[in-house]
Design a protein around this motif. Structure first.
Motif, PDB file in Angstrom:
ATOM      1  N   ALA A  59       0.824  -1.206   0.000  1.00 42.20           N
ATOM      2  CA  ALA A  59       0.000   0.000   0.000  1.00 42.20           C
ATOM      3  C   ALA A  59       0.863   1.263   0.000  1.00 42.20           C
ATOM      4  CB  ALA A  59      -0.936  -0.003   1.210  1.00 42.20           C
ATOM      5  N   LEU A  60       1.944   1.261   0.781  1.00 44.04           N
ATOM      6  CA  LEU A  60       2.811   2.437   0.845  1.00 44.04           C
ATOM      7  C   LEU A  60       3.559   2.649  -0.465  1.00 44.04           C
ATOM      8  CD1 LEU A  60       4.248   2.107   4.461  1.00 44.04           C
ATOM      9  CD2 LEU A  60       2.814   3.953   3.594  1.00 44.04           C
ATOM     10  N   PHE A  61       3.968   1.555  -1.117  1.00 41.22           N
ATOM     11  CA  PHE A  61       4.648   1.702  -2.405  1.00 41.22           C
ATOM     12  C   PHE A  61       3.703   2.312  -3.439  1.00 41.22           C
ATOM     13  CE2 PHE A  61       6.326   0.446  -6.505  1.00 41.22           C
ATOM     14  CZ  PHE A  61       7.683   0.655  -6.348  1.00 41.22           C
ATOM     15  N   TYR A  62       2.473   1.822  -3.486  1.00 38.26           N
ATOM     16  CA  TYR A  62       1.483   2.401  -4.390  1.00 38.26           C
ATOM     17  C   TYR A  62       1.204   3.869  -4.039  1.00 38.26           C
ATOM     18  CZ  TYR A  62       0.313  -2.232  -6.262  1.00 38.26           C
ATOM     19  OH  TYR A  62       0.358  -3.455  -6.895  1.00 38.26           O
ATOM     20  N   ALA A  63       1.136   4.156  -2.747  1.00 38.27           N
ATOM     21  CA  ALA A  63       0.888   5.539  -2.312  1.00 38.27           C
ATOM     22  C   ALA A  63       2.026   6.455  -2.739  1.00 38.27           C
ATOM     23  CB  ALA A  63       0.703   5.588  -0.801  1.00 38.27           C
ATOM     24  N   GLY A  64       3.269   5.957  -2.661  1.00 38.64           N
ATOM     25  CA  GLY A  64       4.403   6.762  -3.100  1.00 38.64           C
ATOM     26  C   GLY A  64       4.352   7.063  -4.588  1.00 38.64           C
ATOM     27  N   ALA A  65       3.995   6.054  -5.393  1.00 33.75           N
ATOM     28  CA  ALA A  65       3.879   6.274  -6.836  1.00 33.75           C
ATOM     29  C   ALA A  65       2.738   7.243  -7.145  1.00 33.75           C
ATOM     30  CB  ALA A  65       3.653   4.943  -7.549  1.00 33.75           C
ATOM     31  N   ALA A  66       1.617   7.115  -6.442  1.00 31.88           N
ATOM     32  CA  ALA A  66       0.489   8.030  -6.661  1.00 31.88           C
ATOM     33  C   ALA A  66       0.847   9.452  -6.245  1.00 31.88           C
ATOM     34  CB  ALA A  66      -0.728   7.539  -5.870  1.00 31.88           C
ATOM     35  N   PHE A  67       1.572   9.588  -5.154  1.00 29.79           N
ATOM     36  CA  PHE A  67       2.017  10.914  -4.710  1.00 29.79           C
ATOM     37  C   PHE A  67       2.921  11.559  -5.761  1.00 29.79           C
ATOM     38  CE2 PHE A  67       5.088  13.635  -2.495  1.00 29.79           C
ATOM     39  CZ  PHE A  67       4.246  14.480  -1.807  1.00 29.79           C
ATOM     40  N   ALA A  68       3.804  10.760  -6.344  1.00 29.55           N
ATOM     41  CA  ALA A  68       4.685  11.282  -7.390  1.00 29.55           C
ATOM     42  C   ALA A  68       3.885  11.756  -8.591  1.00 29.55           C
ATOM     43  CB  ALA A  68       5.692  10.207  -7.813  1.00 29.55           C
ATOM     44  N   TYR A  69       2.884  10.979  -8.992  1.00 26.99           N
ATOM     45  CA  TYR A  69       2.123  11.311 -10.208  1.00 26.99           C
ATOM     46  C   TYR A  69       1.215  12.528  -9.995  1.00 26.99           C
ATOM     47  CZ  TYR A  69      -0.952  10.797 -14.239  1.00 26.99           C
ATOM     48  OH  TYR A  69      -1.662  11.041 -15.396  1.00 26.99           O
ATOM     49  N   TYR A  70       0.483  12.554  -8.895  1.00 32.94           N
ATOM     50  CA  TYR A  70      -0.551  13.573  -8.722  1.00 32.94           C
ATOM     51  C   TYR A  70      -0.045  14.843  -8.034  1.00 32.94           C
ATOM     52  CZ  TYR A  70      -3.993  10.101 -10.125  1.00 32.94           C
ATOM     53  OH  TYR A  70      -4.724   9.175 -10.836  1.00 32.94           O
ATOM     54  N   VAL A  71       1.056  14.754  -7.300  1.00 33.15           N
ATOM     55  CA  VAL A  71       1.542  15.926  -6.565  1.00 33.15           C
ATOM     56  C   VAL A  71       2.869  16.424  -7.126  1.00 33.15           C
ATOM     57  CG1 VAL A  71       2.251  16.817  -4.322  1.00 33.15           C
ATOM     58  CG2 VAL A  71       0.352  15.191  -4.473  1.00 33.15           C
ATOM     59  N   VAL A  72       3.825  15.517  -7.263  1.00 32.62           N
ATOM     60  CA  VAL A  72       5.180  15.928  -7.635  1.00 32.62           C
ATOM     61  C   VAL A  72       5.272  16.304  -9.108  1.00 32.62           C
ATOM     62  CG1 VAL A  72       7.590  15.209  -7.759  1.00 32.62           C
ATOM     63  CG2 VAL A  72       6.171  14.516  -5.816  1.00 32.62           C
ATOM     64  N   PHE A  73       4.744  15.462  -9.986  1.00 37.50           N
ATOM     65  CA  PHE A  73       4.901  15.711 -11.420  1.00 37.50           C
ATOM     66  C   PHE A  73       4.331  17.054 -11.873  1.00 37.50           C
ATOM     67  CE2 PHE A  73       5.278  10.962 -12.797  1.00 37.50           C
ATOM     68  CZ  PHE A  73       6.463  10.897 -12.107  1.00 37.50           C
ATOM     69  N   PRO A  74       3.094  17.422 -11.488  1.00 39.66           N
ATOM     70  CA  PRO A  74       2.590  18.734 -11.923  1.00 39.66           C
ATOM     71  C   PRO A  74       3.461  19.902 -11.482  1.00 39.66           C
ATOM     72  CG  PRO A  74       0.791  17.380 -11.109  1.00 39.66           C
ATOM     73  CD  PRO A  74       2.052  16.647 -10.775  1.00 39.66           C
ATOM     74  N   LEU A  75       3.916  19.876 -10.226  1.00 40.18           N
ATOM     75  CA  LEU A  75       4.768  20.961  -9.737  1.00 40.18           C
ATOM     76  C   LEU A  75       6.129  20.950 -10.429  1.00 40.18           C
ATOM     77  CD1 LEU A  75       4.009  20.687  -5.903  1.00 40.18           C
ATOM     78  CD2 LEU A  75       3.129  22.388  -7.509  1.00 40.18           C
ATOM     79  N   LEU A  76       6.659  19.772 -10.608  1.00 45.59           N
ATOM     80  CA  LEU A  76       7.990  19.630 -11.202  1.00 45.59           C
ATOM     81  C   LEU A  76       7.995  20.083 -12.658  1.00 45.59           C
ATOM     82  CD1 LEU A  76      10.716  18.595 -10.196  1.00 45.59           C
ATOM     83  CD2 LEU A  76      10.136  16.362 -11.155  1.00 45.59           C
ATOM     84  N   PHE A  77       7.025  19.626 -13.435  1.00 45.24           N
ATOM     85  CA  PHE A  77       7.002  19.948 -14.865  1.00 45.24           C
ATOM     86  C   PHE A  77       6.601  21.403 -15.104  1.00 45.24           C
ATOM     87  CE2 PHE A  77       6.042  15.211 -15.365  1.00 45.24           C
ATOM     88  CZ  PHE A  77       7.386  14.919 -15.427  1.00 45.24           C
TER      89      PHE A  77
END
Length: 258
Positions: free
Chosen positions: A129-147
């Motif tokens: 669950a935590l691994f999936y949560a980390g990937a989801a956090f990267a996609y929905y939170v990190v990627f928009p801000l980063l790009f």
């Protein structure tokens, strides 16, 4: 001579008896590995028809931030085929992780004590669950801000057109980094529960842990303070979560000993 012969026969029988369980374990391990591979292949074959759609979904955070008239490009001949193919295979493995871990659990469970089994099941479930949560956090939170940061800080004369294969390698690295980073509470809890360290010892090392999170963020993310902070801050917060559960487990263990 007859005594020596009988002793040799007994030794041979003992060697065969000791090798038999090992061979059985190896056969079982091979069987469970084959099942995992088959499940991954079945998922991959089911997803392959949607390979391009999966790639578009993963690329959407960047596409939303590209200036008008910009697009992604393929600089290699085989990239339009290989990039979606590679991503679909990774997604198949990603989806099959619970089954793979279940096979691993079924292999090692017979050798565990009851108290270890009761602890292992929630740890495995929470790890997934935590691994999936980390990937989801990267996609929905990190990627928009980063790009958004990357696409708006370049020179005005430079057209942003990212190669699809380079983009895939970049996001897979971040998916993996954030997925592993979100496992910190499990690692912290296990260190405390096993007695390898204590809550008091880890509490004294908070400044070094905080600095270490930023060092790891610097090594695993692009060289900008935004992406480093987006990884380092959650890592430290998750470390505190692991400390909390470790403290509860340590207190419970002391109560049982008393």
């Amino acid at each position: 001579m007859s005594d020596d012969g009988s002793r040799n026969n007994q030794r041979d029988k003992q060697d065969e008896a000791s090798q038999a369980p090992l061979i059985e374990h190896l056969i079982e391990l091979r069987s469970r590995l084959m099942r995992s591979v088959v499940v991954i292949l079945v998922i991959f074959l089911g997803l392959y028809a949607f390979a391009n759609d999966i790639y578009i979904f993963v690329a959407q955070p960047l596409m939303d931030m590209l200036p008008e008239g910009s697009q992604m490009i393929a600089t290699e001949v085989a990239s339009p085929f290989l990039a979606p193919f590679k991503l679909t295979l990774v997604v198949a493995v990603f989806i099959a992780v619970p089954f793979v871990l279940h096979q691993a659990w079924a292999f090692i469970a017979p050798g565990l004590y009851d108290n270890e089994k009761s602890l292992a099941i929630p740890i495995l479930a929470s790890s997934v669950a935590l691994f999936y949560a980390g990937a989801a956090f990267a996609y929905y939170v990190v990627f928009p801000l980063l790009f958004q940061f990357f696409t708006q800080t370049g020179p005005e004369n430079v057209a942003v057109m990212t190669d699809i294969n380079a983009y895939l390698n970049f996001v897979l690295k971040l998916f993996f980094a954030f997925g592993v980073a979100f496992e910190i509470p499990i690692a912290t809890f296990l260190l405390i529960y096993s007695g390898a360290t204590s809550v008091e010892s880890l509490s004294q090392k908070r400044p070094y842990i905080f600095l270490g999170c930023f060092v790891i963020g610097m090594l695993l993310t692009p060289p900008d303070i935004i992406s480093q902070s987006l990884l380092a801050v959650p890592m430290y917060l998750l470390y505190e979560v692991g400390m909390l559960f470790g403290r509860l487990a340590q207190r419970k263990k002391r109560e049982q000993e008393e």
